[in-house]
Design a protein around this motif. Sequence first.
Motif, PDB file in Angstrom:
ATOM      1  N   GLU A 122       0.949  -1.283   0.107  1.00 10.23           N
ATOM      2  CA  GLU A 122      -0.183   0.123  -0.098  1.00 10.23           C
ATOM      3  C   GLU A 122       0.769   1.123   0.307  1.00 10.23           C
ATOM      4  O   GLU A 122       0.258   2.343  -0.345  1.00 10.23           O
ATOM      5  N   TYR A 123       1.952   0.984   0.524  1.00  5.46           N
ATOM      6  CA  TYR A 123       2.868   2.276  -0.161  1.00  5.46           C
ATOM      7  C   TYR A 123       3.962   2.242  -0.551  1.00  5.46           C
ATOM      8  O   TYR A 123       4.809   3.179  -0.169  1.00  5.46           O
ATOM      9  N   VAL A 159       6.465   5.548  -1.478  1.00  8.32           N
ATOM     10  CA  VAL A 159       7.856   5.049  -1.167  1.00  8.32           C
ATOM     11  C   VAL A 159       9.001   5.600  -2.246  1.00  8.32           C
ATOM     12  O   VAL A 159      10.342   6.152  -1.750  1.00  8.32           O
TER      13      VAL A 159
END
Length: 203
Positions: free
Chosen positions: A159-160, A164
């Motif tokens: 999800e990140y 990132v």
Amino acid sequence: PTRICFSCSGNSPCALSSFQILVSLLLIGIAAWGIGFGLISSLRVVGVAIAVGIFLFLIALVGLIGAVKHHQVLLFFYMIILLLVFIVQFSVSCACLALNKEQQSQLLEVGWNNTNSARADIERNLNCCGFRTFDPNETCLSDCFRSHQCRPCLLVIEEYSGMVLRFVGGIGLFFSFTEILGVWLTYRYRNQKDPRANPSAFL
């Protein structure tokens, strides 16, 4: 006018080196902050962050001393090392921006399998257990393990991870261009003759 131009040329590498010193100290401080607040318990991760911070600090210090003293040898080594750092950082930044979902997943799995202590930090901070599947028979430090209703960490990380990687790649590209700017400024300043020096002296 010549002396003023020389001083201005010397101030640019000094300012860039001072900025790099601040960035290196910030990196070391973040690693120490992660240990202090219990976010990072992996000595390997902390050691790498601190080692990179010390490396950047030493490079910037060499550049600062060379710029202040107009030292030809120090400026030469600073310029060469900065160019090598630029090549590595630019390549890594482009790779971060170019990775697709499948490549990100493979890279995350390699990192997961090679870091046992960091794995515990990830499970505790992201409240997940396991990488691709949750196994209630394995030990896990996350809060969700008590109810045996944990999500695999890959789903949470994915999800990140894209955001990132884009952030890291963008920041890396920005700093890589400041490094190539530093190479150009150092080269320009190094080839200038100090008007305060003895004209017959060997520079």
